[in-house]
Design an enzyme around this catalytic site. Structure first.
Site, PDB file in Angstrom:
ATOM      1  N   GLU A 124      -9.915  -9.747  -7.306  1.00  0.00           N
ATOM      2  CA  GLU A 124      -8.938  -8.662  -7.128  1.00  0.00           C
ATOM      3  C   GLU A 124      -7.846  -8.684  -8.204  1.00  0.00           C
ATOM      4  O   GLU A 124      -7.450  -7.625  -8.709  1.00  0.00           O
ATOM      5  CB  GLU A 124      -8.317  -8.767  -5.726  1.00  0.00           C
ATOM      6  N   ARG A 132      -1.686 -14.521   3.958  1.00  0.00           N
ATOM      7  CA  ARG A 132      -2.342 -13.818   5.070  1.00  0.00           C
ATOM      8  C   ARG A 132      -1.566 -14.033   6.374  1.00  0.00           C
ATOM      9  O   ARG A 132      -1.488 -13.148   7.220  1.00  0.00           O
ATOM     10  CB  ARG A 132      -3.785 -14.319   5.245  1.00  0.00           C
ATOM     11  N   LYS A 164       0.835  -1.201   0.000  1.00  0.00           N
ATOM     12  CA  LYS A 164       0.000   0.000   0.000  1.00  0.00           C
ATOM     13  C   LYS A 164       0.882   1.269   0.000  1.00  0.00           C
ATOM     14  O   LYS A 164       2.098   1.189   0.221  1.00  0.00           O
ATOM     15  CB  LYS A 164      -0.917  -0.034   1.228  1.00  0.00           C
ATOM     16  N   ASN A 198      -1.487  -0.046   7.467  1.00  0.00           N
ATOM     17  CA  ASN A 198      -0.994  -1.403   7.746  1.00  0.00           C
ATOM     18  C   ASN A 198      -0.204  -2.038   6.602  1.00  0.00           C
ATOM     19  O   ASN A 198      -0.084  -3.252   6.500  1.00  0.00           O
ATOM     20  CB  ASN A 198      -2.132  -2.295   8.250  1.00  0.00           C
ATOM     21  N   HIS A 214      -1.799  -5.383   1.588  1.00  0.00           N
ATOM     22  CA  HIS A 214      -3.090  -6.047   1.397  1.00  0.00           C
ATOM     23  C   HIS A 214      -2.853  -7.477   0.956  1.00  0.00           C
ATOM     24  O   HIS A 214      -1.918  -7.737   0.204  1.00  0.00           O
ATOM     25  CB  HIS A 214      -3.908  -5.334   0.300  1.00  0.00           C
ATOM     26  N   THR A 261      -5.137  -7.771  10.766  1.00  0.00           N
ATOM     27  CA  THR A 261      -5.480  -6.472  10.160  1.00  0.00           C
ATOM     28  C   THR A 261      -4.964  -5.298  10.981  1.00  0.00           C
ATOM     29  O   THR A 261      -4.432  -4.336  10.442  1.00  0.00           O
ATOM     30  CB  THR A 261      -7.017  -6.368   9.997  1.00  0.00           C
ATOM     31  N   TYR A 301     -12.417  -2.357  -2.785  1.00  0.00           N
ATOM     32  CA  TYR A 301     -12.888  -2.324  -1.394  1.00  0.00           C
ATOM     33  C   TYR A 301     -14.414  -2.245  -1.288  1.00  0.00           C
ATOM     34  O   TYR A 301     -14.935  -1.798  -0.259  1.00  0.00           O
ATOM     35  CB  TYR A 301     -12.229  -1.153  -0.653  1.00  0.00           C
ATOM     36  N   ARG A 306       2.882  -6.920   9.356  1.00  0.00           N
ATOM     37  CA  ARG A 306       2.222  -5.858  10.123  1.00  0.00           C
ATOM     38  C   ARG A 306       2.727  -5.813  11.572  1.00  0.00           C
ATOM     39  O   ARG A 306       2.863  -4.741  12.152  1.00  0.00           O
ATOM     40  CB  ARG A 306       0.704  -6.047  10.069  1.00  0.00           C
TER      41      ARG A 306
HETATM   42  P1  IDP Z   1      -7.534  -6.955   5.701  1.00  0.00           P
HETATM   43  O1  IDP Z   1      -6.736  -5.929   4.933  1.00  0.00           O
HETATM   44  O2  IDP Z   1      -6.716  -7.558   6.805  1.00  0.00           O
HETATM   45  O3  IDP Z   1      -8.191  -7.971   4.822  1.00  0.00           O
HETATM   46  P2  IDP Z   1     -10.169  -5.733   6.024  1.00  0.00           P
HETATM   47  O4  IDP Z   1     -11.073  -5.945   7.175  1.00  0.00           O
HETATM   48  O5  IDP Z   1     -10.544  -6.362   4.724  1.00  0.00           O
HETATM   49  O6  IDP Z   1      -8.699  -6.170   6.464  1.00  0.00           O
HETATM   50  O7  IDP Z   1     -10.032  -4.167   5.830  1.00  0.00           O
HETATM   51  C1  IDP Z   1      -9.424  -3.653   4.660  1.00  0.00           C
HETATM   52  C2  IDP Z   1      -8.502  -2.527   5.034  1.00  0.00           C
HETATM   53  O8  IDP Z   1      -9.282  -1.442   5.543  1.00  0.00           O
HETATM   54  C3  IDP Z   1      -7.514  -2.838   6.173  1.00  0.00           C
HETATM   55  O9  IDP Z   1      -6.349  -3.489   5.742  1.00  0.00           O
HETATM   56  C4  IDP Z   1      -7.209  -1.435   6.668  1.00  0.00           C
HETATM   57  O10 IDP Z   1      -6.277  -0.775   5.800  1.00  0.00           O
HETATM   58  C5  IDP Z   1      -8.555  -0.742   6.518  1.00  0.00           C
HETATM   59  N1  IDP Z   1      -9.324  -0.800   7.769  1.00  0.00           N
HETATM   60  C6  IDP Z   1     -10.048  -1.822   8.252  1.00  0.00           C
HETATM   61  N2  IDP Z   1     -10.624  -1.519   9.419  1.00  0.00           N
HETATM   62  C7  IDP Z   1     -10.262  -0.235   9.668  1.00  0.00           C
HETATM   63  C8  IDP Z   1     -10.546   0.674  10.752  1.00  0.00           C
HETATM   64  O11 IDP Z   1     -11.253   0.356  11.713  1.00  0.00           O
HETATM   65  N3  IDP Z   1      -9.974   1.904  10.655  1.00  0.00           N
HETATM   66  C9  IDP Z   1      -9.180   2.298   9.610  1.00  0.00           C
HETATM   67  N4  IDP Z   1      -8.902   1.467   8.580  1.00  0.00           N
HETATM   68  C10 IDP Z   1      -9.422   0.222   8.611  1.00  0.00           C
HETATM   69 MG    MG Z   2      -9.729  -7.774   3.442  1.00  0.00          MG
END
Ligand code: IDP
Ligand code: MG
Length: 152
Positions: A129, A88, A12, A115, A118, A94, A52, A105
């Site tokens: 994707e 993963r 990212k 973070n 992705h 996350t 997203y 991470r």
């Molecule tokens: P993932 O990337 O581990 O699959 P997801 O739940 O799919 O996690 O969320 C996608 C992305 O959205 C996360 O990697 C993060 O960058 C962002 N994100 C998720 N939850 C939050 C939050 O509560 N605050 C800010 N950003 C978030």
């Molecule tokens: Mg995700």
């Protein structure tokens, strides 16, 4: 029996800006996942919204779209047995605040909104994707000569 899969990974904008591209690729490479596609690109708002889509309406959605479009992203396709869950695992939880040490991470980030990386959450998500970011012709099937030293 482990299934041969492809997964979509992105370094990212924060990872690119912080000079962590090599660090991130190296972790997947050393684990044994095979690189079959890679490019640096500026993600458009349309691509971000499609990618997203599952998070539309959530409080962090608008910020997420502006974050992912704020600087270049390195898009990657990896291949390997159980590549989706393996990647993963390399990435970690996350929220970096609770990601295990030894994960990308857990070692390199502190906040959920920054973070670094992705990774697709299922083989179906991976297919969807990959199609957003790559043409079929940009994915290279190649024979890795070290294969038998990595997987039986
Ligand atoms: P993932 O990337 O581990 O699959 P997801 O739940 O799919 O996690 O969320 C996608 C992305 O959205 C996360 O990697 C993060 O960058 C962002 N994100 C998720 N939850 C939050 C939050 O509560 N605050 C800010 N950003 C978030
Ligand atoms: Mg995700």
């Amino acid at each position: 029996m482990a299934e041969l899969q492809r997964t979509f990974i992105a370094v990212k904008p924060d990872g690119v800006q912080r000079g962590l591209i090599g660090e991130v690729i190296s972790r997947f490479e050393r684990r044994g996942l095979k690189l079959v596609g890679m490019k640096l690109l500026q993600v458009t708002k349309e691509m971000a919204q499609t990618h997203y889509g599952e998070h539309k309406g959530k409080p962090f959605y608008e910020g997420l779209v502006s974050y992912i479009t704020s600087a270049p992203v390195l898009a990657i396709v990896l291949e390997g047995k159980d590549a989706v869950s393996l990647a993963r695992q390399v990435i970690g939880a996350t929220n970096p605040a609770s990601a295990a040490p030894g994960t990308i991470r857990g070692d390199l980030a502190i906040e959920i909104g920054r973070n670094i990386v992705h990774g697709s959450d299922s083989p179906e998500s991976a297919k969807r994707e990959i199609a957003i970011f790559f043409q079929d012709s940009e994915i290279i099937s190649w024979n890795r000569t070290a294969e038998s030293w990595i997987a039986e």
